[in-house]
Design a protein around this motif. Structure first.
Motif, PDB file in Angstrom:
ATOM      1  N   VAL A  35      78.095  90.831  35.255  1.00 61.02           N
ATOM      2  CA  VAL A  35      77.379  90.698  36.568  1.00 61.02           C
ATOM      3  C   VAL A  35      75.927  90.903  36.166  1.00 61.02           C
ATOM      4  CG1 VAL A  35      76.896  91.807  38.858  1.00 61.02           C
ATOM      5  CG2 VAL A  35      79.351  91.406  37.958  1.00 61.02           C
ATOM      6  N   LYS A  36      75.049  90.439  36.959  1.00 61.92           N
ATOM      7  CA  LYS A  36      73.415  90.571  36.691  1.00 61.92           C
ATOM      8  C   LYS A  36      72.983  90.906  38.123  1.00 61.92           C
ATOM      9  CE  LYS A  36      73.835  87.049  33.117  1.00 61.92           C
ATOM     10  NZ  LYS A  36      73.343  85.756  32.534  1.00 61.92           N
ATOM     11  N   SER A  37      72.284  91.921  38.077  1.00 60.36           N
ATOM     12  CA  SER A  37      71.601  92.451  39.489  1.00 60.36           C
ATOM     13  C   SER A  37      70.328  92.736  39.025  1.00 60.36           C
ATOM     14  CB  SER A  37      72.244  93.817  39.760  1.00 60.36           C
ATOM     15  OG  SER A  37      73.681  93.535  39.835  1.00 60.36           O
ATOM     16  N   TRP A  38      69.437  92.170  40.324  1.00 62.22           N
ATOM     17  CA  TRP A  38      67.977  92.626  40.394  1.00 62.22           C
ATOM     18  C   TRP A  38      67.736  94.076  40.552  1.00 62.22           C
ATOM     19  CZ3 TRP A  38      65.240  89.266  37.956  1.00 62.22           C
ATOM     20  CH2 TRP A  38      65.734  87.778  37.862  1.00 62.22           C
ATOM     21  N   VAL A  39      66.784  94.605  39.879  1.00 61.29           N
ATOM     22  CA  VAL A  39      66.583  96.079  40.369  1.00 61.29           C
ATOM     23  C   VAL A  39      64.711  96.104  40.354  1.00 61.29           C
ATOM     24  CG1 VAL A  39      68.459  97.250  39.767  1.00 61.29           C
ATOM     25  CG2 VAL A  39      66.615  96.959  38.174  1.00 61.29           C
ATOM     26  N   LEU A  40      64.301  97.268  41.206  1.00 56.47           N
ATOM     27  CA  LEU A  40      62.823  97.216  41.323  1.00 56.47           C
ATOM     28  C   LEU A  40      62.650  98.613  40.809  1.00 56.47           C
ATOM     29  CD1 LEU A  40      59.951  96.137  41.799  1.00 56.47           C
ATOM     30  CD2 LEU A  40      60.305  96.445  44.425  1.00 56.47           C
TER      31      LEU A  40
END
Length: 386
Positions: free
Chosen positions: A34-39
């Motif tokens: 699973v690939k998630s965007w984080v800031l």
């Protein structure tokens, strides 16, 4: 920086990892794939990660937009964000009417830069992005175009910094990436070969191009200035070209001689569009012929291709002046060049019209003499063929 292709190619590992994109945005890849965007942002003296969402439901461009909005909400982003097109418009507003090449520069920038990255945020543009735009142009052999595009793009970003659109210019040193283009002078034969050139013109050129050639050679104007000549600019003493029609934005007077008057009269006689205000009219009554008309015709002739261009006629005249002891300032004035420092030009305001009258008489006499020699050359050639 990430790309959609790079993201798709990322495979899960034994431990969770993340790849940084820009301005705190990163893509976190779980062991499950699973690939998630984080800031990652600073908050209350420490660094925290804000989850934005999953890829591919949220694309790379969408994630960047969300990250930008989050930074604005946290007052980590300027209150107003500007695009490359915004900076380009600002550049246009400041350069219009101030640089002689404005129209060409604007068209070139729109074609190669603004059409590709105009909608992107200014602070998202990095040197690799611009370099990638320039590589196909360089590969096509247009090194001078690359140089001008880089110079103007860097200038646009400099002005964006001054306007407050951007904090710093990331393209400040981008011109160092590409080699300096080799300078090639406009091809032109030696002035001593002019009788041969004229004989070839007389033998091959249709009347329109023949007159255009003689007028360009006699006046030593730039091709764009030649075709801009209007009938009401011609009086008994001179052709007076207003500043806005000259490259250097200075009024230029060309002394009339009997030779030049005969060329003008012939141009009037053969032109088909009698209602046009231009000496060299196009089919449209309100327009002159193309400034590239003579250049294209010369290029299409095997005998002239790579040997002579329309702008090269100025080189022939300037070389003749030098070899016939014409004073430097007068010779430069004949070509409508601006010489000397700003201080010198502030005091020296004459256009050397009186001495140029004498010089142009000699120059036109030489052209006439070459034309007579050309007729003898043509006659001798014809007799040998017989």
């Amino acid at each position: 920086m990430l790309t959609s292709k790079k993201i798709a190619a990322l495979k899960p590992r034994a431990k969770r990892f993340q790849i940084t994109d820009q301005f705190g945005l990163a893509l976190r890849v779980q062991t499950s794939g699973v690939k998630s965007w984080v800031l990652r942002v600073p908050q209350n003296g420490r660094i925290v990660d804000i989850t934005i969402g999953h890829w591919p439901e949220i694309s790379l461009m969408h994630a960047r937009a969300i990250a930008r909005q989050k930074r604005k909400e946290l007052e980590l982003e300027p209150s107003s964000s500007f695009t490359v097109r915004d900076a380009f418009r600002f550049w246009c507003s400041k350069k219009r009417g101030r640089i002689s090449s404005y129209r060409d520069e604007k068209i070139r920038l729109e074609k190669y830069v603004i059409s590709k990255i105009g909608s992107r945020q200014l602070d998202s543009i990095t040197p690799p992005i611009v370099i990638k735009l320039m590589e196909p142009i360089e590969a096509a052999g247009h090194q001078s175009t690359v140089k001008r595009l880089l110079m103007r793009t860097r200038e646009i970003f400099d002005m964006a910094v001054n306007a407050g659109y951007l904090q710093s210019n990331s393209l400040a040193k981008i011109t160092r990436v590409f080699p300096v283009p080799e300078v090639r002078h406009m091809p032109a034969p030696d002035w001593r070969e002019l009788p041969i050139v004229i004989s070839q013109i007389e033998a091959t050129a249709p009347p329109k191009y023949k007159i255009l050639f003689y007028f360009s050679l006699a006046t030593l104007l730039r091709p764009g200035e030649v075709v801009s000549i209007r009938l009401d600019w011609i009086n008994e003493e001179a052709i007076t070209i207003p500043a806005e029609s000259m490259k250097m934005k200075r009024t230029h007077r060309i002394p009339l001689t009997l030779f030049l008057i005969s060329i003008i009269n012939e141009a009037k006689r053969i032109r088909k569009n009698k209602r046009s205000p231009f000496l060299f009219p196009a089919a449209n009554v309100n327009r002159p012929i193309s400034s590239q008309a003579l250049a294209k015709w010369l290029h299409d002739q095997d005998v002239f291709r790579g040997r002579l261009v329309a702008h090269g006629l100025r080189s022939i005249g300037r070389s003749w002046f030098a070899d016939n002891d014409v004073p430097f300032e007068i010779a430069e004035a004949c070509l409508a060049h601006v010489v000397g420092s700003q201080v010198v030009r502030a005091y020296q305001r004459t256009d050397f019209f009186a001495p140029r009258q004498k010089i142009m008489l000699s120059w036109h006499a030489f052209i006439h003499q070459c034309a007579q020699c050309a007729q003898l050359l043509t006659q001798n050639t014809d007799s040998h063929e017989d």
